[in-house]
Write an enzyme that holds these catalytic residues in place. Sequence first.
Site, short mmCIF file in Angstrom:
data_model
loop_
_atom_site.label_atom_id
_atom_site.label_comp_id
_atom_site.label_asym_id
_atom_site.label_seq_id
_atom_site.Cartn_x
_atom_site.Cartn_y
_atom_site.Cartn_z
CG HIS A 349 12.61 9.40 -34.71
ND1 HIS A 349 12.86 10.56 -35.08
CD2 HIS A 349 11.44 8.84 -35.17
CE1 HIS A 349 11.66 11.02 -35.79
NE2 HIS A 349 10.79 10.00 -35.62
CE LYS A 528 20.88 19.76 -26.93
NZ LYS A 528 20.48 19.49 -28.28
NE ARG A 529 12.90 14.60 -21.51
CZ ARG A 529 11.60 13.75 -21.24
NH1 ARG A 529 10.67 14.35 -22.09
NH2 ARG A 529 11.68 12.80 -20.64
CE LYS A 534 18.58 14.79 -26.36
NZ LYS A 534 18.44 15.38 -27.69
CB THR A 636 14.39 19.82 -34.68
OG1 THR A 636 14.07 19.41 -33.27
CG2 THR A 636 14.20 18.28 -35.53
CE LYS A 640 12.96 23.55 -32.59
NZ LYS A 640 12.63 22.62 -31.11
C1 LIG Z 1 13.10 21.56 -30.94
C2 LIG Z 1 12.65 20.96 -29.29
C3 LIG Z 1 13.17 20.01 -28.94
C4 LIG Z 1 14.21 19.21 -29.52
O1 LIG Z 1 15.49 19.67 -29.40
P1 LIG Z 1 16.81 18.80 -29.34
O2 LIG Z 1 18.19 19.91 -29.11
O3 LIG Z 1 16.91 18.50 -30.87
O4 LIG Z 1 16.85 17.74 -28.81
C5 LIG Z 1 13.04 19.49 -27.64
N1 LIG Z 1 11.91 20.22 -26.97
C6 LIG Z 1 11.38 21.32 -27.27
C7 LIG Z 1 10.36 21.94 -26.42
C8 LIG Z 1 11.64 21.63 -28.65
O5 LIG Z 1 11.18 22.78 -29.02
#
Ligand SMILES: *Cc1c(COP(=O)(O)O)cnc(C)c1O
Length: 791
Positions: A349, A528-529, A534, A636, A640
């Site tokens: 990952h 995101k985190r 990022k 991911t 979405k």
């Molecule tokens: C989809 C999702 C992530 C991953 O988000 P990235 O933008 O790909 O880092 C992290 N936390 C939650 C709650 C999510 O639904």
Amino acid sequence: MSATELRDAILKHLEYSQGKDLAHASLYDMRMALTLAIRDKVIEPWFRATRATYAAQSKRVYYLSMEFLIGRLLEDAIMNVGLTESAREAVLGLGFDFEAVLNDEPDAALGNGGLGRLAACFLDSMSTLGCPAYGYGIRYEHGLFRQSFGPDGRQIETAEDWLRQSHGWEFERPEAAFRIGFGGTVAESGRSAVWTPESAVMAKAYDTPIVGWQGKWANTLRLWGAEPLRAFDLNAFNKGDFTGAAAPEALARTISRVLYPDDTTAQGKELRLKQEFFFTAASLRDILRRFASEHSDLSALSSRVAIQMNDTHPAIAGPELVRLLHDERGMEFDKAVETARACLGYTNHTLMPEALERWPETLMAQVLPRHMQIIERIDAGHARQYPSRTVSIVENGEVKMGELSFIMANKVNGVSALHTELVKDTVFAELHALHPDRIVNETNGVTPRRWVKGANPGLAGLITETIGEGWEDHLERLVELEPAIGDQGFRDRFAAIKAENKVALANWIGTEMGIPVNPDAMFDVQIKRFHEYKRQHLNILETIALWQEIRANPDAGWAPRVKIFGGKAAPGYVMAKEIIHLINNVARIINADKTTRELLTVVYPPNYNVTMAERLIPASDLSEQISTAGKEASGTGNMKFSLNGALTIGTLDGANVEIRDLVGAENFFLFGMTADEVVECRKTPDHAARAIAQSKRLKAAIEMIESGAFSHGDKAMYRGVTQNLRTHDYFTVCADFDSYWDAQRRVDRAWFQRDDWTRIAALNTARTGWFSSDRTIKGYMADIWKVAPMI
Ligand SMILES: *Cc1c(COP(=O)(O)O)cnc(C)c1O
């Protein structure tokens, strides 16, 4: 099942499971009764799936993951068994607000972010596809911490306690319990060895059925809870030493007490190593027990068992499986290694060196003495087989879990096309040269049931009206939307659904945060985190620069924007927490400026989690995917957003590359350096200083932070952030700033062509059906697991 039948089932559970009559039922009682009534509907496909797998002697998939970020389950399960309308009617008929009942469920945050959410989407897809599978993980008593912000804007972490109420979905399995040992000594006995652990805990299973789309199949998520072998020390208790009496119990339970809140950093802690071994060892014993109940010839193990290691966290599965086969079942050592390898797959990952797990050899030898010996023997065997190799598992007193996983797996996969190529060229270059067929790509995906149908019912309705039923498990069918996008009527409907979602979000932000936001403004979202790679700080620097330019030149055609941030920082990640602090204070200052109020608002709702993502994503116009190229393995969140009709501003990183290929370069706001250019850029030691000198906007934004404008005049407050940008800037925020600014102005111009914006938004939905996690799981089944679907 009709609404009336479901109503009766709810009433039965209210009475006999909750011990309440309707007149005295609380929201909690109603939610539990509904959960149990729905759970009943899942039992039949669950049993059927188990029987069918057994009867077919099918190979089973075992997905080992330290994290499952599942969020709420009730709405998703109701939808999958096709009872959404009945449930709404039944609950309403009993005098409760359906949404309130759904919202009463705690958000199960047994994961940090993308990696854990991927595991949860995979569970949904494996059940939808009828892939016989078990998810194995840890039943953490406390999931990811709850985030709030102090009055000064700093992140505050408090313990999360989703298990304070009983977890309605799970079944406790006291009969499925294994003793897991740690430490101790190893005695040679003939050709194998006997490990006598110094201490041990019990791993007890808790099962949650995971039902797939349309309730055709259900798999099991089996989570392990740690318990003491002996409840407590009665002698100590009787002597009045109450704390001492409870100590062994507390110590044992510690193993499944908390989720490590670290995201993309390796945690060098003994407890973490114990957690990893605890759930991996319990899972392997369970797997071998199930195999033994059907077969006797262990050399055929890999024809019945496929074990996937989600990252290196379960990497001890290699040596532990060898130990179980060799030491405990007498299989010859080399054959045990071959057999284990034939069962194991490893998903990488991350390429970031600080995130690749390494354990001190001394710690490994102390906690898992027999495994340390086995690892050395595997290493030696690999060296003998490839005498020219220079790579090894144990190096400079450390055990490298990436190398161990690679060598013990028959397939190693990356999670996006770009990432997989980088895995081949960088972290595992030498191992790839030795084993050229081992690395494969399986680009991540997300479940369209939760992330489109559940989260965005308006859009789901329009899709069904336009292309008919059945797209939920054939998401590639979204391309059939494309001809309709030419119709003004369709585009108006699409835009109206987005507008409705935005009004709902604006109302929520107003209620939760007391900040009025204009639902007609562009919702520009980065959730995101928090991590330097990022680059939330790139976004906030651009926000500051934008605010300055709007003030200087109010009539220059700025698109009205609401900048929305969301995300948590690991408690020990100082820089990420400073960036959070900065964003909150920039928001405070900008939101107080009446002259720019119409054009720019910054909001940062606390405690980002799956439930919040479901609320924000369908209401987003612009998706921020701005990581330093080469650092985001896949992402991911990006998928979405695209599926829900947001346009992306992003770098050529992770799955952004594939999103851009699918939606078309002309429909994607690309900026920034490529992964190769980033590597080149870093060779110039003063790349950041040069970029700042060349960009008057960036220079002014950094200077404004340094002036104390966002810290009540305190010039030193954000020195950590600004000094890092000026001197080191490993993540090339400065070098990418102007390119990002320019891309944002292209976004502004596009926003004013509203009908065209809607057309592109709809194209995003129509062209990204490929990102269904069903497609991903089909890839794993065909390329890695060699398992056929059972439906
Ligand atoms: C989809 C999702 C992530 C991953 O988000 P990235 O933008 O790909 O880092 C992290 N936390 C939650 C709650 C999510 O639904």
